[in-house]
Design an enzyme around this catalytic site. Structure first.
Site, PDB file in Angstrom:
ATOM      1  N   CYS A 114       0.819  -1.222   0.000  1.00 24.55           N
ATOM      2  CA  CYS A 114       0.000   0.000   0.000  1.00 24.55           C
ATOM      3  C   CYS A 114       0.853   1.272   0.000  1.00 24.55           C
ATOM      4  O   CYS A 114       0.393   2.334  -0.409  1.00 24.55           O
ATOM      5  CB  CYS A 114      -0.941   0.021   1.203  1.00 24.55           C
ATOM      6  SG  CYS A 114      -1.997  -1.419   1.215  1.00 24.55           S
ATOM      7  N   HIS A 259      -3.846   6.842   1.530  1.00 23.44           N
ATOM      8  CA  HIS A 259      -4.142   5.540   0.935  1.00 23.44           C
ATOM      9  C   HIS A 259      -5.549   5.135   1.367  1.00 23.44           C
ATOM     10  O   HIS A 259      -5.916   5.297   2.531  1.00 23.44           O
ATOM     11  CB  HIS A 259      -3.111   4.514   1.405  1.00 23.44           C
ATOM     12  CG  HIS A 259      -3.552   3.103   1.192  1.00 23.44           C
ATOM     13  ND1 HIS A 259      -3.929   2.640  -0.046  1.00 23.44           N
ATOM     14  CD2 HIS A 259      -3.702   2.062   2.051  1.00 23.44           C
ATOM     15  CE1 HIS A 259      -4.288   1.372   0.070  1.00 23.44           C
ATOM     16  NE2 HIS A 259      -4.175   0.997   1.331  1.00 23.44           N
ATOM     17  N   ASN A 289     -10.203  -0.887  -1.772  1.00 22.31           N
ATOM     18  CA  ASN A 289      -8.771  -0.707  -1.545  1.00 22.31           C
ATOM     19  C   ASN A 289      -8.004  -1.227  -2.759  1.00 22.31           C
ATOM     20  O   ASN A 289      -8.013  -2.427  -3.034  1.00 22.31           O
ATOM     21  CB  ASN A 289      -8.382  -1.477  -0.273  1.00 22.31           C
ATOM     22  CG  ASN A 289      -6.920  -1.314   0.093  1.00 22.31           C
ATOM     23  OD1 ASN A 289      -6.093  -0.932  -0.726  1.00 22.31           O
ATOM     24  ND2 ASN A 289      -6.584  -1.630   1.333  1.00 22.31           N
TER      25      ASN A 289
HETATM   26  O1  UT7 Z   1      -4.503  -1.436   2.929  1.00 21.98           O
HETATM   27  C1  UT7 Z   1      -3.767  -2.251   3.770  1.00 21.98           C
HETATM   28  C2  UT7 Z   1      -4.081  -1.990   5.171  1.00 21.98           C
HETATM   29  N1  UT7 Z   1      -5.343  -2.566   5.518  1.00 21.98           N
HETATM   30  C3  UT7 Z   1      -6.089  -1.962   6.405  1.00 21.98           C
HETATM   31  O2  UT7 Z   1      -5.727  -0.912   6.872  1.00 21.98           O
HETATM   32  C4  UT7 Z   1      -7.337  -2.668   6.884  1.00 21.98           C
HETATM   33  C5  UT7 Z   1      -7.439  -2.543   8.385  1.00 21.98           C
HETATM   34  N2  UT7 Z   1      -8.538  -3.275   8.970  1.00 21.98           N
HETATM   35  C6  UT7 Z   1      -9.841  -3.011   8.699  1.00 21.98           C
HETATM   36  O3  UT7 Z   1     -10.141  -2.167   7.870  1.00 21.98           O
HETATM   37  C7  UT7 Z   1     -10.889  -3.733   9.489  1.00 21.98           C
HETATM   38  O4  UT7 Z   1     -10.280  -4.446  10.550  1.00 21.98           O
HETATM   39  C8  UT7 Z   1     -11.755  -4.715   8.652  1.00 21.98           C
HETATM   40  C9  UT7 Z   1     -12.656  -3.948   7.708  1.00 21.98           C
HETATM   41  C10 UT7 Z   1     -10.865  -5.685   7.906  1.00 21.98           C
HETATM   42  C11 UT7 Z   1     -12.651  -5.545   9.573  1.00 21.98           C
HETATM   43  O5  UT7 Z   1     -13.469  -4.682  10.352  1.00 21.98           O
HETATM   44  P1  UT7 Z   1     -13.579  -4.916  11.918  1.00 21.98           P
HETATM   45  O6  UT7 Z   1     -14.554  -3.938  12.423  1.00 21.98           O
HETATM   46  O7  UT7 Z   1     -12.177  -4.868  12.460  1.00 21.98           O
HETATM   47  O8  UT7 Z   1     -14.215  -6.353  11.995  1.00 21.98           O
HETATM   48  P2  UT7 Z   1     -13.650  -7.693  12.675  1.00 21.98           P
HETATM   49  O9  UT7 Z   1     -12.589  -8.289  11.832  1.00 21.98           O
HETATM   50  O10 UT7 Z   1     -13.342  -7.419  14.121  1.00 21.98           O
HETATM   51  O11 UT7 Z   1     -14.931  -8.592  12.589  1.00 21.98           O
HETATM   52  C12 UT7 Z   1     -16.148  -8.247  13.273  1.00 21.98           C
HETATM   53  C13 UT7 Z   1     -17.212  -9.287  12.952  1.00 21.98           C
HETATM   54  C14 UT7 Z   1     -16.744 -10.712  13.183  1.00 21.98           C
HETATM   55  O12 UT7 Z   1     -17.842 -11.427  13.702  1.00 21.98           O
HETATM   56  P3  UT7 Z   1     -17.948 -11.721  15.298  1.00 21.98           P
HETATM   57  O13 UT7 Z   1     -16.707 -12.486  15.641  1.00 21.98           O
HETATM   58  O14 UT7 Z   1     -18.026 -10.381  15.936  1.00 21.98           O
HETATM   59  O15 UT7 Z   1     -19.211 -12.515  15.381  1.00 21.98           O
HETATM   60  C15 UT7 Z   1     -16.451 -11.196  11.790  1.00 21.98           C
HETATM   61  O16 UT7 Z   1     -16.580 -12.597  11.668  1.00 21.98           O
HETATM   62  O17 UT7 Z   1     -17.590  -9.199  11.577  1.00 21.98           O
HETATM   63  C16 UT7 Z   1     -17.506 -10.498  10.972  1.00 21.98           C
HETATM   64  N3  UT7 Z   1     -17.126 -10.322   9.557  1.00 21.98           N
HETATM   65  C17 UT7 Z   1     -18.032 -10.154   8.584  1.00 21.98           C
HETATM   66  N4  UT7 Z   1     -19.365 -10.108   8.577  1.00 21.98           N
HETATM   67  C18 UT7 Z   1     -19.975  -9.906   7.417  1.00 21.98           C
HETATM   68  C19 UT7 Z   1     -15.897 -10.286   9.036  1.00 21.98           C
HETATM   69  N5  UT7 Z   1     -15.969 -10.088   7.699  1.00 21.98           N
HETATM   70  C20 UT7 Z   1     -17.276 -10.003   7.396  1.00 21.98           C
HETATM   71  C21 UT7 Z   1     -17.987  -9.792   6.201  1.00 21.98           C
HETATM   72  N6  UT7 Z   1     -19.324  -9.747   6.255  1.00 21.98           N
HETATM   73  N7  UT7 Z   1     -17.358  -9.624   5.019  1.00 21.98           N
END
Ligand code: UT7
Length: 332
Positions: A114, A259, A289
């Site tokens: 990135c 980014h 992204n």
């Molecule tokens: O460009 C390179 C750098 N990348 C970044 O900067 C990305 C940084 N991270 C993020 O943007 C976020 O962490 C994400 C968008 C990847 C994830 O968001 P989050 O709010 O951190 O969600 P999480 O991973 O903590 O997941 C929350 C819940 C989980 O369910 P439980 O365990 O709370 O029941 C996941 O299983 O959301 C669930 N989940 C989804 N639900 C529906 C994860 N992916 C999905 C999905 N659809 N696609």
């Protein structure tokens, strides 16, 4: 003194638009979840047989050359930032060199994910300031839709990424008032595995086998919340580093082009740093992204929309896999 400046910008986006609803038909996700957690509404997916990472980069480069009023033969060096090159080797930069009537110039691939576009901009800036080259083409291009598995096990990654390309012509100048002021590059390899695509890699003899595919180790893996926490610290830090290096303040900024990783990350930076929302570029809702392509696409769109005026102070900033992070401060 010789400095460098951005003399032309361009981008290319593949035609196919994929909505959140399209994805939620293929695996267990929803428009609401994707929109709320990332701000993404649509992304572009490449067309096999039409687009490659290098061909998209070439299209973006053609637009940047046109906007710089230059021909391919005027370019002295090509730098190509990507995590998704057409081939394992050779790199993508040589494929651009053969696609347009460039001279037999140097062609370098940069692997900084990135942060790749800013790393490449920094390399170009140093070559130009050293007097070695006058016009350098910098490209960021990615095809990521084919490393996503549209499945439940890959869902937190699969909803975020898209395909696209951006490019800039970096040109020598003696104008102290319109130039790249400074670039700042960082890495912390101890977090390499927190955002990784491991296979096919060179660590094992067969590079790829059915067990790897079965276990999903050929798919990208991201410790999303951990990456998020580092990103919201490193972005403000590296933006302040650029401002401090030039004795400038946050209030002096006319435009921040971060980014495009997640709308919540962008909003977090904006609030932490107290930057008015209209000074922060965001197009993640349209393209998701696009890794090394996100900054040149966003910068080109901002320029096309008339958001950039002569003399503006513009900061580019990135954070991503590696971890790597970087900033560049420009006086337009
Ligand atoms: O460009 C390179 C750098 N990348 C970044 O900067 C990305 C940084 N991270 C993020 O943007 C976020 O962490 C994400 C968008 C990847 C994830 O968001 P989050 O709010 O951190 O969600 P999480 O991973 O903590 O997941 C929350 C819940 C989980 O369910 P439980 O365990 O709370 O029941 C996941 O299983 O959301 C669930 N989940 C989804 N639900 C529906 C994860 N992916 C999905 C999905 N659809 N696609």
């Amino acid at each position: 003194m010789i400095y460098s400046r951005i003399a032309g910008l361009g981008y290319y986006l593949p035609e196919q638009i994929v909505t959140n609803d399209d994805l939620s038909k293929q695996f267990n996700t929803s428009n609401e979840w994707i929109l709320e957690r990332s701000g993404i509404e649509t992304r572009r997916f490449f067309k096999e047989g039409t687009d490659t990472t290098s061909s998209m980069g070439t299209r973006a480069a053609e637009m940047a050359l046109k906007n710089a009023n230059l021909q391919a033969e005027d370019i002295d060096f090509i730098i190509f930032a990507t995590l998704s090159p057409d081939y394992n080797f050779p790199g993508a930069a040589v494929l651009v060199q053969r696609a347009l009537p460039f001279r037999e110039i140097g062609a370098l691939d940069v692997r900084a994910q990135c942060s790749g576009f800013i790393y490449s901009l920094s390399v170009a800036d140093q070559y130009i300031k050293a007097g070695m080259y006058k016009n350098i083409l910098v490209i960021g291009s990615e095809i990521q839709s084919n490393i996503l598995e549209l499945s439940d096990r890959n869902r937190s990654f699969a909803v975020l990424f898209g395909d696209g390309a951006g490019a800039a012509v970096i040109q020598a100048t003696t104008d102290v008032n319109r130039r790249i002021l400074s670039t700042h590059l960082h890495s912390q390899g101890k977090f390499a595995e927190d955002l990784i695509l491991e296979h096919p890699g060179s660590k094992i003899f067969d590079r790829m086998n059915p067990k790897i595919v079965e276990e999903g180790r050929h798919l990208p893996v991201m410790q999303g919340p951990a990456v998020f926490k580092h990103a919201v610290v490193r972005f403000p830090e590296v933006i302040m580093e650029a401002l401090n290096a030039n004795n400038l303040k946050v209030e002096d900024l006319d435009l921040l082009v971060p980014h495009q990783a997640n709308l919540r990350i962008t909003q977090n930076i904006q609030k932490t740093m107290n930057i008015p929302a209209e000074k922060v570029v965001s197009n993640i809702h349209k393209y998701g992204n696009t890794t090394a392509a996100s900054i040149p696409i966003a910068l080109t769109e901002a320029w096309q929309e008339g958001k950039i005026k002569e003399g503006d102070l513009i900061c580019l900033a990135a954070f991503g896999s590696g971890f790597t992070w970087a900033s560049a401060l420009l006086r337009w």
